[in-house]
Scaffold this motif. Sequence first.
Motif, short mmCIF file in Angstrom:
data_model
loop_
_atom_site.label_atom_id
_atom_site.label_comp_id
_atom_site.label_asym_id
_atom_site.label_seq_id
_atom_site.Cartn_x
_atom_site.Cartn_y
_atom_site.Cartn_z
N LEU A 159 33.22 3.23 21.46
CA LEU A 159 32.85 2.09 20.52
C LEU A 159 31.36 0.98 20.61
CD1 LEU A 159 36.18 1.42 19.28
CD2 LEU A 159 34.49 2.97 17.79
N PRO A 160 31.06 0.59 20.08
CA PRO A 160 30.04 -0.42 20.69
C PRO A 160 30.37 -1.27 20.51
CG PRO A 160 29.17 0.45 18.78
CD PRO A 160 30.49 0.93 18.88
N ILE A 161 29.18 -2.30 21.91
CA ILE A 161 30.64 -3.68 20.83
C ILE A 161 30.39 -4.51 20.51
CG2 ILE A 161 30.05 -6.53 21.86
CD1 ILE A 161 31.26 -4.69 24.59
N ALA A 162 31.72 -4.92 18.89
CA ALA A 162 31.67 -5.80 17.49
C ALA A 162 30.60 -6.78 18.13
CB ALA A 162 32.40 -5.87 17.45
N ARG A 163 30.10 -6.49 16.83
CA ARG A 163 28.10 -7.99 16.96
C ARG A 163 29.15 -8.93 16.21
NH1 ARG A 163 24.01 -7.59 21.19
NH2 ARG A 163 24.62 -5.22 21.52
N TRP A 164 28.56 -10.06 16.04
CA TRP A 164 28.19 -10.85 15.13
C TRP A 164 27.49 -11.95 14.82
CZ3 TRP A 164 33.19 -11.10 11.74
CH2 TRP A 164 33.56 -12.97 11.15
N SER A 165 26.88 -12.70 13.66
CA SER A 165 26.15 -13.18 13.30
C SER A 165 26.55 -14.17 12.88
CB SER A 165 24.78 -12.47 13.31
OG SER A 165 25.01 -12.72 11.43
N TRP A 166 25.43 -15.50 11.77
CA TRP A 166 25.88 -16.65 11.85
C TRP A 166 26.31 -16.03 10.33
CZ3 TRP A 166 26.14 -21.10 14.17
CH2 TRP A 166 25.57 -21.20 15.03
N TYR A 193 28.25 -7.09 29.71
CA TYR A 193 29.10 -6.60 29.79
C TYR A 193 29.17 -5.20 29.58
CZ TYR A 193 33.85 -6.13 29.09
OH TYR A 193 35.70 -5.47 29.26
N SER A 194 28.25 -4.33 28.18
CA SER A 194 28.75 -3.31 28.41
C SER A 194 27.75 -2.66 29.37
CB SER A 194 28.25 -2.76 27.15
OG SER A 194 26.32 -2.62 26.81
N GLU A 195 26.16 -2.97 30.15
CA GLU A 195 25.66 -2.53 30.98
C GLU A 195 26.64 -2.54 32.95
OE1 GLU A 195 22.34 -4.35 31.53
OE2 GLU A 195 21.08 -3.47 29.59
N GLN A 196 27.62 -3.76 32.43
CA GLN A 196 28.89 -3.84 33.77
C GLN A 196 29.74 -3.59 34.11
OE1 GLN A 196 27.53 -7.21 36.21
NE2 GLN A 196 25.46 -7.38 35.94
N TYR A 197 30.27 -3.74 32.90
CA TYR A 197 31.87 -3.70 32.49
C TYR A 197 32.25 -2.46 32.06
CZ TYR A 197 30.95 -8.48 34.55
OH TYR A 197 30.45 -9.15 35.47
N GLY A 198 32.02 -2.33 30.51
CA GLY A 198 32.27 -1.16 29.82
C GLY A 198 32.51 -1.36 28.39
N ASP A 199 33.06 -0.17 27.31
CA ASP A 199 32.30 -0.68 26.30
C ASP A 199 33.35 -1.32 25.13
OD1 ASP A 199 34.02 1.40 26.08
OD2 ASP A 199 32.66 2.98 25.09
N GLU A 200 33.19 -1.24 23.81
CA GLU A 200 34.47 -2.03 23.31
C GLU A 200 35.34 -1.50 22.84
OE1 GLU A 200 34.87 -4.89 19.87
OE2 GLU A 200 33.65 -4.44 21.88
#
Length: 150
Positions: A138-145, A62-69
């Motif tokens: 803004l960087p993509i907001a990340r989520w984990s377990w 996403y961030s490489e091809q479409y945009g950032d957060e």
Amino acid sequence: MTRTVYEAAGGDAGLTRLAAAWHARVLADEVVAHAFSHGYHPEHTERLAAYWAEALGGPTTYSEQYGDESFVVRLHSGNGQHEEMDRRAVACFDQALADAGLDADETLRRTLHDYFAWATTTVMARYPDSADDVPAGLPIARWSWNGPQD
């Protein structure tokens, strides 16, 4: 070795199924469909799946091809408060999890639900007054377990 949420959700294929199921659900919802009344990108499903993939520990397509957060948040900003629409979008997501076959594992279902609810009601709702309020870069907001990641 612990799998990422992205891997547990079936990678790109699983998240594309989920994005397609969610999009179908929201377009059928009389309240949430309003958000798409102005139209949407013809590759919305693929882009949404790529965004979720990156947020959930997958590739950075996403961030490489479409945009950032910032780009994504701006798309969702400047529309005022819309709690009812958000609540219904989350309900559509929960139904889409079943449609996409991602509801059998309770831990995965809950993690995906929590991610989407957080992203919808917190990340995307942060700038209700104007898209101009969204900071650049803004960087993509990340989520984990374990929830949101720094």
